[in-house]
Design an enzyme around this catalytic site. Structure first.
Site, PDB file in Angstrom:
ATOM      1  N   LYS A  16       0.892  -1.189   0.022  1.00 35.47           N
ATOM      2  CA  LYS A  16       0.001  -0.089  -0.054  1.00 35.47           C
ATOM      3  C   LYS A  16       0.674   1.087  -0.024  1.00 35.47           C
ATOM      4  O   LYS A  16       2.029   1.011   0.367  1.00 35.47           O
ATOM      5  CB  LYS A  16      -0.770  -0.215   1.305  1.00 35.47           C
ATOM      6  CG  LYS A  16      -2.004  -1.253   1.171  1.00 35.47           C
ATOM      7  CD  LYS A  16      -2.972  -1.008   2.451  1.00 35.47           C
ATOM      8  CE  LYS A  16      -4.052  -2.313   2.073  1.00 35.47           C
ATOM      9  NZ  LYS A  16      -4.940  -2.324   3.368  1.00 35.47           N
ATOM     10  N   TYR A  30     -12.609  -2.827  -3.020  1.00 37.70           N
ATOM     11  CA  TYR A  30     -13.375  -2.688  -1.751  1.00 37.70           C
ATOM     12  C   TYR A  30     -14.824  -2.444  -1.795  1.00 37.70           C
ATOM     13  O   TYR A  30     -15.214  -1.975  -0.857  1.00 37.70           O
ATOM     14  CB  TYR A  30     -12.608  -1.420  -1.024  1.00 37.70           C
ATOM     15  CG  TYR A  30     -10.950  -1.732  -0.782  1.00 37.70           C
ATOM     16  CD1 TYR A  30     -10.754  -2.850   0.146  1.00 37.70           C
ATOM     17  CD2 TYR A  30     -10.159  -0.897  -1.107  1.00 37.70           C
ATOM     18  CE1 TYR A  30      -9.584  -3.059   0.634  1.00 37.70           C
ATOM     19  CE2 TYR A  30      -8.763  -1.001  -0.703  1.00 37.70           C
ATOM     20  CZ  TYR A  30      -8.407  -2.163  -0.041  1.00 37.70           C
ATOM     21  OH  TYR A  30      -7.184  -2.324   0.600  1.00 37.70           O
ATOM     22  N   ASN A  74      -2.224   0.084   6.700  1.00 39.57           N
ATOM     23  CA  ASN A  74      -1.934  -1.278   7.270  1.00 39.57           C
ATOM     24  C   ASN A  74      -0.911  -1.872   6.271  1.00 39.57           C
ATOM     25  O   ASN A  74      -1.083  -3.134   6.184  1.00 39.57           O
ATOM     26  CB  ASN A  74      -2.707  -2.168   7.968  1.00 39.57           C
ATOM     27  CG  ASN A  74      -3.796  -2.460   6.812  1.00 39.57           C
ATOM     28  OD1 ASN A  74      -3.649  -2.017   5.657  1.00 39.57           O
ATOM     29  ND2 ASN A  74      -4.872  -3.182   7.220  1.00 39.57           N
ATOM     30  N   HIS A  95      -2.219  -5.384   1.322  1.00 37.32           N
ATOM     31  CA  HIS A  95      -3.522  -5.788   1.138  1.00 37.32           C
ATOM     32  C   HIS A  95      -3.170  -7.322   0.644  1.00 37.32           C
ATOM     33  O   HIS A  95      -2.363  -7.515  -0.040  1.00 37.32           O
ATOM     34  CB  HIS A  95      -4.271  -5.018   0.037  1.00 37.32           C
ATOM     35  CG  HIS A  95      -5.158  -6.005  -0.761  1.00 37.32           C
ATOM     36  ND1 HIS A  95      -6.556  -5.955   0.167  1.00 37.32           N
ATOM     37  CD2 HIS A  95      -5.622  -6.758  -1.845  1.00 37.32           C
ATOM     38  CE1 HIS A  95      -7.514  -6.931  -0.544  1.00 37.32           C
ATOM     39  NE2 HIS A  95      -6.900  -7.190  -1.545  1.00 37.32           N
ATOM     40  N   GLU A 149      -9.844  -9.949  -7.895  1.00 34.92           N
ATOM     41  CA  GLU A 149      -8.850  -9.010  -7.778  1.00 34.92           C
ATOM     42  C   GLU A 149      -7.772  -9.046  -8.887  1.00 34.92           C
ATOM     43  O   GLU A 149      -7.450  -8.159  -9.512  1.00 34.92           O
ATOM     44  CB  GLU A 149      -8.165  -9.068  -6.408  1.00 34.92           C
ATOM     45  CG  GLU A 149      -9.310  -8.538  -5.329  1.00 34.92           C
ATOM     46  CD  GLU A 149      -9.039  -8.787  -3.738  1.00 34.92           C
ATOM     47  OE1 GLU A 149      -7.738  -9.156  -3.440  1.00 34.92           O
ATOM     48  OE2 GLU A 149      -9.558  -8.841  -2.983  1.00 34.92           O
TER      49      GLU A 149
HETATM   50  P1  DAT Z   1      -7.828  -6.791   5.383  1.00 37.15           P
HETATM   51  O1  DAT Z   1      -7.446  -5.928   4.674  1.00 37.15           O
HETATM   52  O2  DAT Z   1      -7.276  -7.398   6.586  1.00 37.15           O
HETATM   53  O3  DAT Z   1      -8.757  -7.987   4.415  1.00 37.15           O
HETATM   54  P2  DAT Z   1     -10.701  -5.699   5.777  1.00 37.15           P
HETATM   55  O4  DAT Z   1     -10.756  -6.611   4.229  1.00 37.15           O
HETATM   56  O5  DAT Z   1     -11.493  -5.951   7.026  1.00 37.15           O
HETATM   57  O6  DAT Z   1      -9.368  -6.090   6.161  1.00 37.15           O
HETATM   58  O7  DAT Z   1     -10.622  -4.148   5.371  1.00 37.15           O
HETATM   59  C1  DAT Z   1      -9.996  -3.580   4.181  1.00 37.15           C
HETATM   60  C2  DAT Z   1      -9.201  -2.543   4.694  1.00 37.15           C
HETATM   61  O8  DAT Z   1      -9.856  -1.472   5.051  1.00 37.15           O
HETATM   62  C3  DAT Z   1      -8.011  -2.633   5.698  1.00 37.15           C
HETATM   63  O9  DAT Z   1      -6.891  -3.329   5.288  1.00 37.15           O
HETATM   64  C4  DAT Z   1      -7.856  -1.305   6.452  1.00 37.15           C
HETATM   65  C5  DAT Z   1      -9.332  -0.719   6.164  1.00 37.15           C
HETATM   66  N1  DAT Z   1     -10.089  -0.955   7.401  1.00 37.15           N
HETATM   67  C6  DAT Z   1     -10.482  -2.064   7.773  1.00 37.15           C
HETATM   68  N2  DAT Z   1     -11.404  -1.807   9.165  1.00 37.15           N
HETATM   69  C7  DAT Z   1     -11.135  -0.482   9.432  1.00 37.15           C
HETATM   70  C8  DAT Z   1     -11.342   0.467  10.527  1.00 37.15           C
HETATM   71  N3  DAT Z   1     -11.928  -0.041  11.411  1.00 37.15           N
HETATM   72  N4  DAT Z   1     -10.927   1.759  10.300  1.00 37.15           N
HETATM   73  C9  DAT Z   1     -10.097   2.063   9.261  1.00 37.15           C
HETATM   74  N5  DAT Z   1      -9.767   1.467   8.272  1.00 37.15           N
HETATM   75  C10 DAT Z   1     -10.285   0.091   8.253  1.00 37.15           C
HETATM   76 MG    MG Z   2     -10.259  -7.630   3.098  1.00 38.86          MG
END
Ligand code: DAT
Ligand code: MG
Length: 134
Positions: A10, A50, A113, A116, A127
Protein backbone atom coordinates in the site's frame (compact mmCIF):
# COMPACT_ATOMS: atom_id res chain seq x y z
CA UNK A 1 -2.28 -27.73 -6.68
CA UNK A 2 -1.08 -24.17 -7.09
CA UNK A 3 -3.29 -21.29 -6.10
CA UNK A 4 -2.91 -17.63 -7.05
CA UNK A 5 -3.42 -14.63 -4.81
CA UNK A 6 -3.36 -10.86 -5.28
CA UNK A 7 -1.00 -8.94 -2.98
CA UNK A 8 -0.56 -5.18 -2.88
CA UNK A 9 2.00 -3.06 -1.03
CA UNK A 10 0.00 0.00 0.00
CA UNK A 11 0.98 3.69 -0.49
CA UNK A 12 2.25 4.23 3.08
CA UNK A 13 4.75 1.38 2.76
CA UNK A 14 5.92 2.52 -0.69
CA UNK A 15 6.43 6.08 0.64
CA UNK A 16 8.37 4.75 3.64
CA UNK A 17 10.82 2.84 1.42
CA UNK A 18 9.60 -0.61 2.48
CA UNK A 19 9.08 -2.25 -0.93
CA UNK A 20 12.18 -4.44 -0.82
CA UNK A 21 11.87 -5.80 2.75
CA UNK A 22 8.18 -6.57 2.23
CA UNK A 23 8.75 -8.38 -1.08
CA UNK A 24 11.52 -10.31 0.69
CA UNK A 25 8.99 -11.58 3.26
CA UNK A 26 6.71 -12.87 0.51
CA UNK A 27 9.59 -14.46 -1.41
CA UNK A 28 10.72 -16.19 1.79
CA UNK A 29 7.49 -18.21 1.77
CA UNK A 30 8.60 -20.01 -1.40
CA UNK A 31 5.62 -18.71 -3.36
CA UNK A 32 6.47 -17.53 -6.86
CA UNK A 33 5.93 -13.93 -8.02
CA UNK A 34 4.05 -14.17 -11.32
CA UNK A 35 3.23 -10.49 -11.85
CA UNK A 36 4.81 -7.37 -10.36
CA UNK A 37 4.01 -3.74 -11.18
CA UNK A 38 4.18 -0.28 -9.63
CA UNK A 39 1.06 1.77 -10.34
CA UNK A 40 -1.34 4.38 -9.01
CA UNK A 41 -4.80 2.82 -8.72
CA UNK A 42 -7.75 4.45 -10.44
CA UNK A 43 -10.76 5.27 -8.27
CA UNK A 44 -12.70 2.65 -10.24
CA UNK A 45 -10.14 -0.07 -9.42
CA UNK A 46 -10.09 0.95 -5.75
CA UNK A 47 -13.90 0.90 -5.54
CA UNK A 48 -14.07 -2.50 -7.26
CA UNK A 49 -11.47 -3.95 -4.91
CA UNK A 50 -13.24 -2.68 -1.79
CA UNK A 51 -16.88 -3.09 -2.93
CA UNK A 52 -17.68 -5.18 0.18
CA UNK A 53 -16.87 -2.15 2.38
CA UNK A 54 -19.03 0.39 0.54
CA UNK A 55 -21.10 2.41 3.02
CA UNK A 56 -18.90 1.68 6.03
CA UNK A 57 -17.61 4.69 8.03
CA UNK A 58 -14.02 4.16 6.88
CA UNK A 59 -14.87 3.55 3.20
CA UNK A 60 -14.26 7.06 1.76
CA UNK A 61 -10.98 7.40 3.65
CA UNK A 62 -9.92 3.98 2.44
CA UNK A 63 -10.52 4.89 -1.22
CA UNK A 64 -8.72 8.25 -0.79
CA UNK A 65 -5.78 6.54 0.88
CA UNK A 66 -5.35 3.63 -1.51
CA UNK A 67 -5.35 5.99 -4.52
CA UNK A 68 -3.05 8.55 -2.81
CA UNK A 69 0.21 7.30 -4.31
CA UNK A 70 1.91 4.38 -6.03
CA UNK A 71 1.27 0.83 -4.88
CA UNK A 72 3.06 -2.39 -5.81
CA UNK A 73 0.65 -4.88 -7.39
CA UNK A 74 1.65 -8.55 -7.33
CA UNK A 75 0.32 -11.98 -8.16
CA UNK A 76 1.85 -14.79 -6.09
CA UNK A 77 1.37 -18.46 -6.87
CA UNK A 78 1.96 -21.72 -5.06
CA UNK A 79 0.37 -24.21 -2.66
CA UNK A 80 -2.27 -22.54 -0.41
CA UNK A 81 -1.06 -19.12 -1.60
CA UNK A 82 -4.10 -17.25 -0.20
CA UNK A 83 -3.77 -18.66 3.33
CA UNK A 84 0.03 -18.50 3.37
CA UNK A 85 -0.06 -14.79 2.48
CA UNK A 86 -2.87 -13.92 4.91
CA UNK A 87 -0.88 -15.56 7.72
CA UNK A 88 2.25 -13.71 6.71
CA UNK A 89 0.38 -10.38 6.60
CA UNK A 90 -1.07 -10.66 10.11
CA UNK A 91 -4.23 -9.15 11.58
CA UNK A 92 -5.94 -6.18 9.87
CA UNK A 93 -5.10 -3.83 12.76
CA UNK A 94 -1.30 -3.72 13.17
CA UNK A 95 -1.84 -3.38 16.93
CA UNK A 96 -3.29 -6.88 16.92
CA UNK A 97 -0.84 -8.32 14.38
CA UNK A 98 1.75 -10.73 15.77
CA UNK A 99 5.45 -9.89 15.68
CA UNK A 100 7.02 -11.52 12.63
CA UNK A 101 4.06 -10.67 10.41
CA UNK A 102 4.32 -7.88 7.84
CA UNK A 103 1.68 -5.74 9.55
CA UNK A 104 3.03 -6.62 13.01
CA UNK A 105 6.54 -5.53 12.08
CA UNK A 106 5.90 -2.60 9.71
CA UNK A 107 2.32 -1.44 10.37
CA UNK A 108 1.38 1.59 12.44
CA UNK A 109 -2.38 2.16 12.06
CA UNK A 110 -5.39 0.21 10.75
CA UNK A 111 -6.12 2.72 7.99
CA UNK A 112 -2.56 2.49 6.60
CA UNK A 113 -1.75 -1.14 7.27
CA UNK A 114 1.04 -1.73 4.74
CA UNK A 115 -0.36 -4.60 2.64
CA UNK A 116 -3.49 -5.98 1.02
CA UNK A 117 -4.02 -9.66 0.30
CA UNK A 118 -6.95 -11.60 -1.14
CA UNK A 119 -9.06 -13.35 1.52
CA UNK A 120 -10.21 -16.33 -0.61
CA UNK A 121 -9.49 -17.91 -4.00
CA UNK A 122 -12.72 -16.31 -5.32
CA UNK A 123 -11.53 -12.87 -4.16
CA UNK A 124 -8.14 -13.59 -5.69
CA UNK A 125 -9.64 -14.33 -9.11
CA UNK A 126 -11.76 -11.18 -8.94
CA UNK A 127 -8.88 -8.97 -7.79
CA UNK A 128 -6.38 -10.34 -10.34
CA UNK A 129 -8.95 -9.51 -13.01
CA UNK A 130 -9.41 -5.96 -11.64
CA UNK A 131 -5.70 -5.21 -11.46
CA UNK A 132 -4.19 -7.25 -14.27
CA UNK A 133 -7.20 -7.79 -16.53
CA UNK A 134 -7.04 -11.57 -16.58
P1 DAT B 1 -8.05 -6.93 5.41
O1 DAT B 1 -7.26 -5.88 4.68
O2 DAT B 1 -7.27 -7.55 6.53
O3 DAT B 1 -8.69 -7.94 4.49
P2 DAT B 1 -10.70 -5.75 5.66
O4 DAT B 1 -11.04 -6.40 4.36
O5 DAT B 1 -11.63 -5.96 6.81
O6 DAT B 1 -9.24 -6.15 6.16
O7 DAT B 1 -10.59 -4.17 5.45
C1 DAT B 1 -10.00 -3.65 4.27
C2 DAT B 1 -9.16 -2.45 4.64
O8 DAT B 1 -9.98 -1.42 5.15
C3 DAT B 1 -8.15 -2.73 5.75
O9 DAT B 1 -6.95 -3.29 5.25
C4 DAT B 1 -7.93 -1.36 6.33
C5 DAT B 1 -9.31 -0.72 6.18
N1 DAT B 1 -10.07 -0.85 7.44
C6 DAT B 1 -10.70 -1.95 7.90
N2 DAT B 1 -11.30 -1.72 9.07
C7 DAT B 1 -11.05 -0.42 9.36
C8 DAT B 1 -11.38 0.45 10.44
N3 DAT B 1 -12.12 0.03 11.46
N4 DAT B 1 -10.92 1.73 10.39
C9 DAT B 1 -10.17 2.17 9.37
N5 DAT B 1 -9.82 1.41 8.31
C10 DAT B 1 -10.25 0.13 8.31
MG1 MG C 1 -10.20 -7.80 3.11
Amino acid sequence: MDQRTYIMIKPDAVKRGLIAPIIQRFENTGLVIERLELAVLTREQAAANYVEHEGKPFYEGLIEYITSGPVVKMVLAGPEAVMVCRKLMGATNPRDAAPGTVRGDFGLTVDANVVHGSDSSESARREIDIFFGE
